[in-house]
Design an enzyme around this catalytic site. Structure first.
Site, PDB file in Angstrom:
ATOM      1  N   ASP A   1     -18.786  10.364 -37.780  1.00 23.16           N
ATOM      2  CA  ASP A   1     -18.003  11.556 -38.044  1.00 23.16           C
ATOM      3  C   ASP A   1     -17.090  11.210 -39.220  1.00 23.16           C
ATOM      4  OD1 ASP A   1     -16.629  14.050 -37.680  1.00 23.16           O
ATOM      5  OD2 ASP A   1     -15.096  12.992 -36.529  1.00 23.16           O
TER       6      ASP A   1
ATOM      7  N   ASP B   1     -13.634  13.257 -40.294  1.00 22.84           N
ATOM      8  CA  ASP B   1     -12.213  13.493 -40.024  1.00 22.84           C
ATOM      9  C   ASP B   1     -11.768  12.745 -38.772  1.00 22.84           C
ATOM     10  OD1 ASP B   1     -12.051  15.173 -42.200  1.00 22.84           O
ATOM     11  OD2 ASP B   1     -12.348  17.003 -41.035  1.00 22.84           O
TER      12      ASP B   1
END
Length: 273
Positions: free
Chosen positions: A9, A11
């Site tokens: 991922d 963020d």
């Protein structure tokens, strides 16, 4: 190591903040963002916010400069570079957008480390305004997953990656609730690395039976580096039936999780009772 696919991922995993919120806050548009948030999907709202910022005279260079100041743990970049240097295939699956991610990766010197960036598409139009579009066009059809936001189900990306590999092992790193769905699609020979005390970690703690992959938590960039590089070293050793060194580092417990010795790594997730 060849044979290992690491999916990040972006963020609050690679960087320490949400890139959308970071840009909106740094450019002084937080109040308008909060006012509009209940009225439209997040992805649509970000495109709207780029229009508002452009109308206020904010340029694409202003946005880029804000992105270059994004907070990141000092060990996150070395961790990624080390994994890449060891031969792992690194990919990103993120609900941010391509311009934000590419700008940050280039600034950090990481743009060549990733073979794929799966995210919401974006481009700068002829007026100089950043446009942001959904990864999945929910206006024409639904992706059919009730767990994920309408613009992106990360499991669809994970399933495509799984279909493209044969014997490779997957390591998935994430923090948010949108990372639970893809984590649940990992196999028994894969690994998931949830960020401790973030929504993905909490969902796994509350639904451990939905996760087949081995779970290894982390709290910050230092632990991310330690855990990730340990797993990258461990996987080839475990695949060698004549090598018991990896098993010797693990303490079996009365559940599906494995608890690593304290001198090696922080403990893996306990099963809640």
């Amino acid at each position: 190591m060849a044979g290992i696919v690491v999916v990040f991922d972006f963020d609050k995993t690679i960087i320490d903040v949400d890139s959308d919120n970071w840009v909106v806050d740094e450019l002084g548009a937080t109040d308008l963002f909060n006012q509009l948030l209940p009225t439209m999907p997040w992805n649509s709202l970000m495109d709207r916010m780029m229009r508002e910022l452009h109308s206020q005279g904010k340029t694409i260079d202003d946005i880029a400069e804000v992105l270059k100041r994004v907070p990141i743990h000092p060990r996150a970049v070395p961790a990624i570079k080390s994994a890449h240097a060891l031969g792992c295939d690194l990919k990103i699956v993120s609900d941010a957008n391509l311009f934000f991610i590419e700008t940050i990766l280039k600034h950090l010197g990481l743009e060549d480390c990733f073979s794929e960036i799966n995210t919401n598409p974006s481009f700068v139009d002829e007026e100089g305004r950043l446009r942001i579009f959904p990864h999945h066009d929910f206006t024409s059809s639904s992706h059919g997953c009730s767990l994920c936001p309408p613009n992106m189900c990360k499991s669809m990306v994970i399933k495509r990656i799984q279909a493209s590999i044969s014997t490779e092992k997957l390591i998935y790193l994430g923090d948010g609730s949108g990372d639970f769905c893809p984590s649940s699609k990992l196999g028994a020979g894969d690994y998931v690395m949830p960020r401790k005390n973030f929504p993905l970690w909490d969902l796994i703690c509350r639904n451990p039976n939905l996760i087949k992959a081995e779970i290894h938590e982390w709290s910050d960039g230092e632990e991310l580096e330690l855990v990730l590089l340990h797993l990258i070293k461990k996987i080839p050793e475990e695949n060698n039936p004549n090598n018991n060194s990896a098993a010797a580092q693990l303490i079996p417990v009365d559940c599906k999780f494995e608890t690593m010795a304290a001198q090696v790594l922080p403990q893996a997730l306990p099963v809640p009772h």
